[in-house]
Design an enzyme around this catalytic site. Structure first.
Site, PDB file in Angstrom:
ATOM      1  N   ARG A 108       0.708  -1.503  -0.144  1.00 32.86           N
ATOM      2  CA  ARG A 108      -0.005   0.090  -0.045  1.00 32.86           C
ATOM      3  C   ARG A 108       1.103   1.302  -0.224  1.00 32.86           C
ATOM      4  O   ARG A 108       0.757   2.120  -0.489  1.00 32.86           O
ATOM      5  CB  ARG A 108      -0.879   0.336   1.001  1.00 32.86           C
ATOM      6  CG  ARG A 108      -2.282   0.602   1.128  1.00 32.86           C
ATOM      7  CD  ARG A 108      -2.950   0.867   2.220  1.00 32.86           C
ATOM      8  NE  ARG A 108      -3.519  -0.103   3.087  1.00 32.86           N
ATOM      9  CZ  ARG A 108      -4.768  -0.504   2.650  1.00 32.86           C
ATOM     10  NH1 ARG A 108      -5.873  -0.458   1.921  1.00 32.86           N
ATOM     11  NH2 ARG A 108      -5.006  -1.801   3.102  1.00 32.86           N
ATOM     12  N   GLY A 109       1.985   1.371   0.582  1.00 25.03           N
ATOM     13  CA  GLY A 109       2.878   2.295   0.353  1.00 25.03           C
ATOM     14  C   GLY A 109       3.214   3.139  -0.505  1.00 25.03           C
ATOM     15  O   GLY A 109       3.123   3.858  -0.953  1.00 25.03           O
TER      16      GLY A 109
END
Ligand SMILES: [Zn+2]
Length: 341
Positions: A279-280
């Site tokens: 997600r980062g």
């Protein structure tokens, strides 16, 4: 009539302003978490951004403020209107909906309209706050004090852009696309890491430390309160220029190229920071692309990545028992190692 403080007159708080601006360009970045002291103008800044954006064309009498020219995203009642003819519409301001503390789930998602059920025997849906926030901003003050299941629910709807209600014999599905802004005071408890990670960006704001900035904040606030109309007029040119830049950025966004080199840089940065999951990286790339669009650049560069890396990553770091430096320091160090000072 209530006046809104002009966005371009907000002093300092650059990271928060940048995070909000790029969220206004690409809503899929996933909302902004703002941590900081009370009285640092968090809510003012969100309202100022919404007021800066041009009014939206919305279907008349639609409780969701559907966009008449986007048949794919219409609510159940507008879907019928749209057949053959364009529904009647009017201009409305971009909504900013406040989530009050202690709010019930019914108020948020909507519920059975009890009055109509009792007086007319009809099962009608009474839209909630999510309906009102459609196409705008949903602002939660003190998000860390909201019940976890509500935060979860809001994040789910923000991610899917749709509110699905199945209860009391009702089955309703309506569009709810909004930018979720959560503000919190770190002294009043932390957000669970699982929730933290689901916000796209996180920014930290504080009361300015230097004298000049503080004086300027107070001076402008005072001028605004004495004569809001004159103050707004003085800043209008700046606000209009910024609005044009946002609109141009939205147009450019689909054409911004993310070269392989930028993808690799983003992955390297996340690897060196040990962020969980992907997600980062995804958020980092989306935020960098939105920033490039805002700057009028057609390609994502190191410079864009560097600027958005702190807000995209600082809330995704695992605690490292061997490193007691704060997340800001760790992100700063990793950026410096990768990109050079
Ligand atoms: Zn509608």
């Amino acid at each position: 009539m209530a006046f809104t403080f002009p966005f371009s007159a907000i002093v300092a708080q650059d990271e928060m302003k940048l995070a909000l601006l790029i969220s206004a360009i690409d809503q899929s970045i996933g909302g902004v978490l703002v941590f900081g002291d009370r009285g640092t103008g968090k809510s003012t800044t969100v309202r100022a951004l919404a007021a800066l954006l041009p009014p939206m064309e919305a279907v008349e009498k639609c409780p969701y403020g559907c966009a008449p020219d986007q048949p794919a995203g219409l609510c159940p009642s507008c879907q019928h209107l749209g057949e053959g003819e364009t529904p009647k519409s009017h201009k409305v301001p971009v909504p900013v909906v406040d989530m009050p503390l202690g709010v019930t789930e019914d108020r948020v998602v909507g519920a059975l309209d009890l009055e109509r059920a009792l007086t007319q025997g009809e099962k009608a849906f009474e839209p909630g706050l999510l309906a009102r926030a459609h196409r705008g901003f949903l602002y939660i003050d003190e998000v860390n004090l909201l019940e976890d299941h509500l935060v979860d629910l809001l994040l789910d709807v923000a991610a899917s852009g749709e509110n699905v209600v199945e209860r009391e014999g009702l089955s309703v599905r309506h569009p709810a696309k909004f930018v979720l802004i959560g503000s919190g005071n770190p002294e009043e408890g932390e957000l669970r890491p699982q929730l933290l990670d689901r916000f796209g960006l996180s920014v930290e704001i504080s009361t300015p430390e230097d004298l000049k900035t503080r004086v300027e904040v107070v001076r402008r606030r005072d001028e605004f309160e004495k004569d809001p109309e004159a103050f707004i007029a003085r800043w209008q040119e700046h606000d209009v220029a910024l609005r044009d830049k946002i609109l141009a950025g939205r147009d450019l966004l689909p054409d911004v190229v993310v070269p392989d080199a930028a993808l690799e840089r983003a992955a390297q940065l996340c690897l060196s920071l040990g962020t969980d999951g992907l997600r980062g990286e995804l958020t980092l790339i989306r935020a960098a692309r939105a920033l490039a669009a805002f700057d009028g650049d057609r390609e994502v560069s190191d410079e864009h990545l560097k600027r958005v890396a702190p807000p995209a990553l600082r809330h995704r770091l695992r605690r490292n028992p061997l490193d007691d430096a704060g997340s800001n320091v760790r992100v700063g160090r990793a950026i410096e190692e990768l990109f050079g000072a």
